[in-house]
Design a protein around this motif. Sequence first.
Motif, short mmCIF file in Angstrom:
data_model
loop_
_atom_site.label_atom_id
_atom_site.label_comp_id
_atom_site.label_asym_id
_atom_site.label_seq_id
_atom_site.Cartn_x
_atom_site.Cartn_y
_atom_site.Cartn_z
N ASN A 237 0.81 -1.23 0.00
CA ASN A 237 0.00 0.00 0.00
C ASN A 237 0.84 1.28 0.00
O ASN A 237 0.30 2.37 0.09
CB ASN A 237 -0.96 0.01 1.19
N TYR A 238 2.17 1.13 -0.14
CA TYR A 238 3.04 2.31 -0.18
C TYR A 238 2.85 3.09 -1.47
O TYR A 238 2.83 2.52 -2.56
CB TYR A 238 4.50 1.86 -0.05
N ILE A 239 2.70 4.42 -1.33
CA ILE A 239 2.61 5.33 -2.48
C ILE A 239 3.38 6.60 -2.15
O ILE A 239 3.23 7.16 -1.07
CB ILE A 239 1.15 5.71 -2.80
N ALA A 240 4.21 7.06 -3.09
CA ALA A 240 4.86 8.36 -3.00
C ALA A 240 4.68 9.06 -4.34
O ALA A 240 4.97 8.48 -5.39
CB ALA A 240 6.34 8.21 -2.67
N ASP A 241 4.20 10.28 -4.30
CA ASP A 241 3.96 11.04 -5.53
C ASP A 241 5.29 11.29 -6.25
O ASP A 241 6.23 11.83 -5.68
CB ASP A 241 3.30 12.37 -5.17
#
Length: 222
Positions: free
Chosen positions: A153-157
């Motif tokens: 579930n990791y997200i970085a823009d």
Amino acid sequence: MKKLSILLVVLFGCVGEDIIMDQVEPEVRVTNTISNLEINTTWQFEPIFFDNVGNETTPDEVVWSTSDASVAIINQDGLATGLDYGEVTFTVAATINNIPVIATIDSDVSDDPTSGSLEIRSGKIMTTSSYDLQGNFDISQDGENLLIEFEANYIADQGLPGLYVYLTNNPNSPAGGYEIGAVTVFNGAHSYLIPNVDLFDYEYIFYYCKPFKVKVGHGDIE
């Protein structure tokens, strides 16, 4: 003028609503807590101390004590000895720049081999900017190295400029922390293997727009 406008948009996007405050509470942290102490054996506790900006420091004084001296004793170097069966709490108290700090370790004394109380720490990254930054993680010891594993579930823009990740003891600043490096994975599960770092050396994972010196997110290591 167009380049300046783009730069300002990026910068203020990083800043969001944050007000940067570098001060934190001083603390003492025992890096090798135990849940069980084998009877008639000893255990050397290893405390580390941090000042009001999260840097490791030397305390003004340190006092160790035990809740039940018939079950276990501890000397002023933090060496505990199991004497009889039962439950006991070891306490380390110190002063750092005239501010009192304290840590406790709850243990049993029994015939079982001495064992640690925690092998995995975990947390969740949260953004402090207008950019998306989130994800759960687990941290464990891998020999002399630290293994940080981010979940799917990791997200970085990817629009975050010059995004770097650190381990720190200050949730507001990377100063005195460990620079893991530039972020290269922006979505999904991934991991970092950090050499010669112990499980309790740091309390936060910290994300930073390095070119602008602006925090964009962090996660408490629980």
